[in-house]
Design a protein around this motif. Structure first.
Motif, short mmCIF file in Angstrom:
data_model
loop_
_atom_site.label_atom_id
_atom_site.label_comp_id
_atom_site.label_asym_id
_atom_site.label_seq_id
_atom_site.Cartn_x
_atom_site.Cartn_y
_atom_site.Cartn_z
N HIS A 104 0.85 -1.19 0.00
CA HIS A 104 0.00 0.00 0.00
C HIS A 104 0.88 1.24 0.00
O HIS A 104 1.87 1.31 0.73
CB HIS A 104 -0.90 0.02 1.25
CG HIS A 104 -1.72 -1.20 1.42
ND1 HIS A 104 -3.01 -1.31 0.94
CD2 HIS A 104 -1.42 -2.40 2.01
CE1 HIS A 104 -3.47 -2.52 1.23
NE2 HIS A 104 -2.53 -3.19 1.87
N ASP A 109 -2.08 10.08 -4.27
CA ASP A 109 -3.54 10.18 -4.17
C ASP A 109 -3.95 11.66 -4.14
O ASP A 109 -3.29 12.50 -3.53
CB ASP A 109 -4.04 9.50 -2.90
CG ASP A 109 -3.98 7.98 -3.00
OD1 ASP A 109 -3.39 7.47 -3.98
OD2 ASP A 109 -4.52 7.31 -2.10
N LYS A 130 -2.77 9.17 6.13
CA LYS A 130 -3.87 8.43 5.50
C LYS A 130 -3.78 6.95 5.82
O LYS A 130 -4.80 6.31 6.12
CB LYS A 130 -3.84 8.65 3.99
CG LYS A 130 -4.98 7.93 3.27
CD LYS A 130 -5.05 8.29 1.80
CE LYS A 130 -6.23 7.57 1.13
NZ LYS A 130 -6.38 7.97 -0.29
N ALA A 131 -2.59 6.40 5.76
CA ALA A 131 -2.43 4.98 6.09
C ALA A 131 -2.90 4.71 7.52
O ALA A 131 -3.55 3.68 7.78
CB ALA A 131 -0.97 4.57 5.92
N ARG A 133 -5.12 6.56 9.25
CA ARG A 133 -6.59 6.72 9.30
C ARG A 133 -7.29 5.46 8.81
O ARG A 133 -8.36 5.09 9.31
CB ARG A 133 -7.03 7.91 8.45
CG ARG A 133 -6.75 9.26 9.02
CD ARG A 133 -7.59 10.33 8.34
NE ARG A 133 -7.44 10.34 6.90
CZ ARG A 133 -6.51 11.00 6.23
NH1 ARG A 133 -5.61 11.71 6.90
NH2 ARG A 133 -6.46 10.96 4.91
N LEU A 134 -6.72 4.82 7.81
CA LEU A 134 -7.32 3.61 7.24
C LEU A 134 -7.02 2.36 8.06
O LEU A 134 -7.47 1.27 7.70
CB LEU A 134 -6.81 3.41 5.80
CG LEU A 134 -7.23 4.48 4.79
CD1 LEU A 134 -6.55 4.24 3.44
CD2 LEU A 134 -8.75 4.51 4.63
N LEU A 136 -4.08 0.94 8.51
CA LEU A 136 -3.14 0.07 7.81
C LEU A 136 -1.78 -0.03 8.49
O LEU A 136 -1.00 -0.95 8.19
CB LEU A 136 -2.96 0.56 6.37
CG LEU A 136 -4.20 0.51 5.49
CD1 LEU A 136 -3.89 1.09 4.11
CD2 LEU A 136 -4.73 -0.91 5.37
#
Length: 228
Positions: A104, A109, A130-131, A133-134, A136
């Protein structure tokens, strides 16, 4: 062990012979080192990737780095979260698939770019956010080879937002904050890491380190099968 690795080796006899001969040259020429039997294959593959013996000494390991990395690979499915696409492209998809691993990265993005502009930060910082928040980062192998700001942000997320990667392979290259970011990562005790001290690094080194880790994991699988 039951024999040579098959999944994490070169696919042809000629390719395997060249790689093994290269490793033999490195073993002969490297001189003394302080790495143990599990750390050395990682450092050796990094030297092989760049033909640079300086990684003997510059590469530093958290005491539980290899143990944690192997547990993540063998206990999968595990994610590799990278700062740039180059790491995801460089990793062997068949080798990752053998362990059920996925890659990932979010550096290009649209929302990452927009947030970086709005908050006057780098894309790498926003990609790590972002990683997180997701969901990951937790349990992932995080590979950072390009952006020191990504590694600095990863440390912040660990300290301030309870991110819990399984292992951070922190090897950003450069002249601005590269050495400092790796020194910062190496202050963490609770999250294992592998870093290259100083300015040297790069995505190819992250790929090499992870490939070496996959090789160690396959050897462990073979050993377990033999005992079983």
């Amino acid at each position: 062990m039951s024999g040579a690795n098959t999944v994490t080796e070169q696919l042809t006899p000629a390719g395997r012979a060249i790689e093994h001969d290269s490793f033999a040259v490195i073993d002969r020429e490297v001189g003394p080192h302080a790495y143990d039997e599990h750390q050395w294959p990682i450092v050796r593959r990094m030297i092989h990737a760049n033909a640079d013996f300086d990684f003997n000494g510059l590469t530093d390991f958290h005491p539980r780095a290899v143990e944690a990395g192997l547990a993540a690979v063998l206990g999968g499915p595990t994610r590799v979260v990278a700062d740039v696409e180059m790491i995801c492209v460089g990793l062997s998809q068949p080798r990752l698939a053998h362990f059920g691993m996925t890659t990932h990265q979010f550096i290009s993005d649209a929302d990452v770019i927009a947030d970086a502009r709005a908050q006057d930060t780098t894309r790498a910082v926003q990609a790590m956010r972002k990683a997180h928040r997701l969901g990951l980062l937790d349990g992932a192998i995080v590979g950072i080879g390009n952006a020191p700001t990504a590694l600095i942000e990863c440390v912040r997320l660990i300290r301030e937002e309870s991110a819990k990667p399984a292992l951070v392979v922190g090897m950003p290259v450069g002249f601005v904050s590269a050495a400092e970011s790796k020194d910062l990562m190496a202050t963490l005790a609770d999250v294992p890491w592998i870093v290259i001290r100083g300015r040297k690094g790069g995505s190819t080194l992250v790929v090499a380190a992870i490939h070496a880790l996959l090789g160690l994991a396959e050897a462990s699988q073979q050993q377990a099968a033999t005992k079983g």
